[in-house]
Design an enzyme around this catalytic site. Structure first.
Site, PDB file in Angstrom:
ATOM      1  N   SER A   7      30.843  81.747 109.234  1.00  8.95           N
ATOM      2  CA  SER A   7      31.493  81.887 107.926  1.00  8.95           C
ATOM      3  C   SER A   7      32.973  81.561 108.042  1.00  8.95           C
ATOM      4  CB  SER A   7      31.319  83.301 107.393  1.00  8.95           C
ATOM      5  OG  SER A   7      32.170  83.453 106.274  1.00  8.95           O
ATOM      6  N   MET A  36      34.272  83.909  96.314  1.00 11.17           N
ATOM      7  CA  MET A  36      34.321  85.228  95.646  1.00 11.17           C
ATOM      8  C   MET A  36      35.277  85.174  94.468  1.00 11.17           C
ATOM      9  SD  MET A  36      34.746  87.616  98.980  1.00 11.17           S
ATOM     10  CE  MET A  36      33.700  87.448 100.431  1.00 11.17           C
ATOM     11  N   HIS A  65      27.859  80.003  99.485  1.00 12.87           N
ATOM     12  CA  HIS A  65      27.388  81.307  99.016  1.00 12.87           C
ATOM     13  C   HIS A  65      28.270  81.730  97.844  1.00 12.87           C
ATOM     14  CE1 HIS A  65      26.886  85.864 100.203  1.00 12.87           C
ATOM     15  NE2 HIS A  65      26.341  85.585  99.031  1.00 12.87           N
ATOM     16  N   ASP A 174      23.214  87.787 106.394  1.00  6.36           N
ATOM     17  CA  ASP A 174      24.653  87.588 106.189  1.00  6.36           C
ATOM     18  C   ASP A 174      25.388  88.925 106.146  1.00  6.36           C
ATOM     19  OD1 ASP A 174      27.141  86.662 105.517  1.00  6.36           O
ATOM     20  OD2 ASP A 174      26.589  85.948 103.527  1.00  6.36           O
ATOM     21  N   SER A 197      33.409  87.258 111.482  1.00  6.12           N
ATOM     22  CA  SER A 197      34.372  87.837 112.421  1.00  6.12           C
ATOM     23  C   SER A 197      33.893  87.778 113.867  1.00  6.12           C
ATOM     24  CB  SER A 197      34.712  89.273 112.017  1.00  6.12           C
ATOM     25  OG  SER A 197      33.560  89.958 111.626  1.00  6.12           O
TER      26      SER A 197
HETATM   27  C1  DX5 Z   1      30.371  88.868 102.853  1.00 12.93           C
HETATM   28  C2  DX5 Z   1      30.181  87.393 103.117  1.00 12.93           C
HETATM   29  C3  DX5 Z   1      29.814  87.109 104.515  1.00 12.93           C
HETATM   30  C4  DX5 Z   1      30.943  87.418 105.483  1.00 12.93           C
HETATM   31  C5  DX5 Z   1      30.389  87.573 106.852  1.00 12.93           C
HETATM   32  O1  DX5 Z   1      30.677  89.064 101.537  1.00 12.93           O
HETATM   33  O2  DX5 Z   1      29.146  86.886 102.295  1.00 12.93           O
HETATM   34  O3  DX5 Z   1      29.401  85.761 104.670  1.00 12.93           O
HETATM   35  O4  DX5 Z   1      31.923  86.420 105.489  1.00 12.93           O
HETATM   36  O5  DX5 Z   1      31.430  88.001 107.670  1.00 12.93           O
HETATM   37  P1  DX5 Z   1      31.163  88.970 108.911  1.00 12.93           P
HETATM   38  O6  DX5 Z   1      30.284  88.205 109.847  1.00 12.93           O
HETATM   39  O7  DX5 Z   1      32.539  89.196 109.440  1.00 12.93           O
HETATM   40  O8  DX5 Z   1      30.506  90.201 108.376  1.00 12.93           O
HETATM   41 ZN    ZN Z   2      28.249  84.892 102.816  1.00 13.71          ZN
END
Ligand code: DX5
Ligand code: ZN
Length: 217
Positions: A7, A36, A65, A174, A197
């Site tokens: 991501s 987002m 996404h 995810d 992360s």
């Molecule tokens: C959360 C996102 C994920 C996020 C994952 O709202 O849809 O794709 O970036 O990040 P990590 O792996 O750090 O949880």
């Molecule tokens: Zn995502």
């Protein structure tokens, strides 16, 4: 062997080209792009211009996404911005079937994302129409959150539902994915692992991606 979708949300946005090139040179299968809007989720990430900029440098397909309300208004724009997979939230779509038809008409893969509290049965009537289910293993909105353990059984049950309905949808997980849960997720039936992360917070992202990718069950 799972597919891996790092991501870009966890990348250094001041060095986005460099980060995309790092992913291009890795074993990643997709670049996961988290959009987002501050309404569907309590955070704003980025939108069309940044997605388009990522696409300009990417050699891996973009797995977009959409964590936004009214995603049907922006499908064509995100396809033009480079999405190869376009995923909308079941919780954000009143006319989900119509939205999925539109994504397919635009010639890209169609995905549905589903929040931790939503039952997978919500998808049973449309599973045959889609290429991917994005099972949220955190509440969407932020990177770096704790993995929700209930996800394992949700993957198992979704796999059963997919087989029962004759769907060919892949299961993507995810949120909070790391070496602490990746193997068990793949054993449960996950096809694609998103990791933010865990990849970008590591001093050797290439090795991290390769280690997730090499999980064999
Ligand atoms: C959360 C996102 C994920 C996020 C994952 O709202 O849809 O794709 O970036 O990040 P990590 O792996 O750090 O949880
Ligand atoms: Zn995502």
């Amino acid at each position: 062997m799972p597919q891996i979708a790092p991501s870009i949300l966890a990348a250094d946005f001041a060095n986005l080209q460099k980060e995309v090139e790092m992913l291009n040179a890795s074993a990643a299968d997709y670049i996961h792009v988290d959009v987002m809007d501050g309404i569907f989720v309590p955070n704003i990430s980025f939108g069309l211009p940044v997605t388009e900029a990522i696409f300009r440098h990417a050699t891996k397909p973009l797995d977009v996404h959409l964590m936004i309300v009214n995603p049907e208004l922006y499908l064509e724009d995100f396809v033009k911005a480079g999405a190869a997979v376009l995923t909308v939230h079941v919780e954000a779509c009143t006319h989900l079937h119509r939205t999925l038809q539109e994504i397919k008409r635009l010639g890209v893969k169609a995905g549905i994302a589903i929040n931790p509290h939503s039952p997978i049965e919500l998808l049973s009537e449309v599973l045959e129409e889609i290429d991917l289910v994005c099972l949220m293993s955190v509440n969407p909105g932020f990177g770096g959150q704790k993995f929700i353990e209930h996800t394992y059984s949700k993957v198992v049950n979704l796999k059963k539902l997919i087989l029962k309905t004759g769907s060919r949808a892949l299961i993507e997980v995810d949120g909070g994915v790391s070496n602490q849960n990746a193997r068990r997720l793949v054993e449960a039936g996950a096809d694609i692992l998103v990791a933010g992360s865990f990849v970008f917070g590591n001093s050797d992202p290439h090795a991290t991606i390769a280690s997730l990718k090499s999980i064999a069950v």
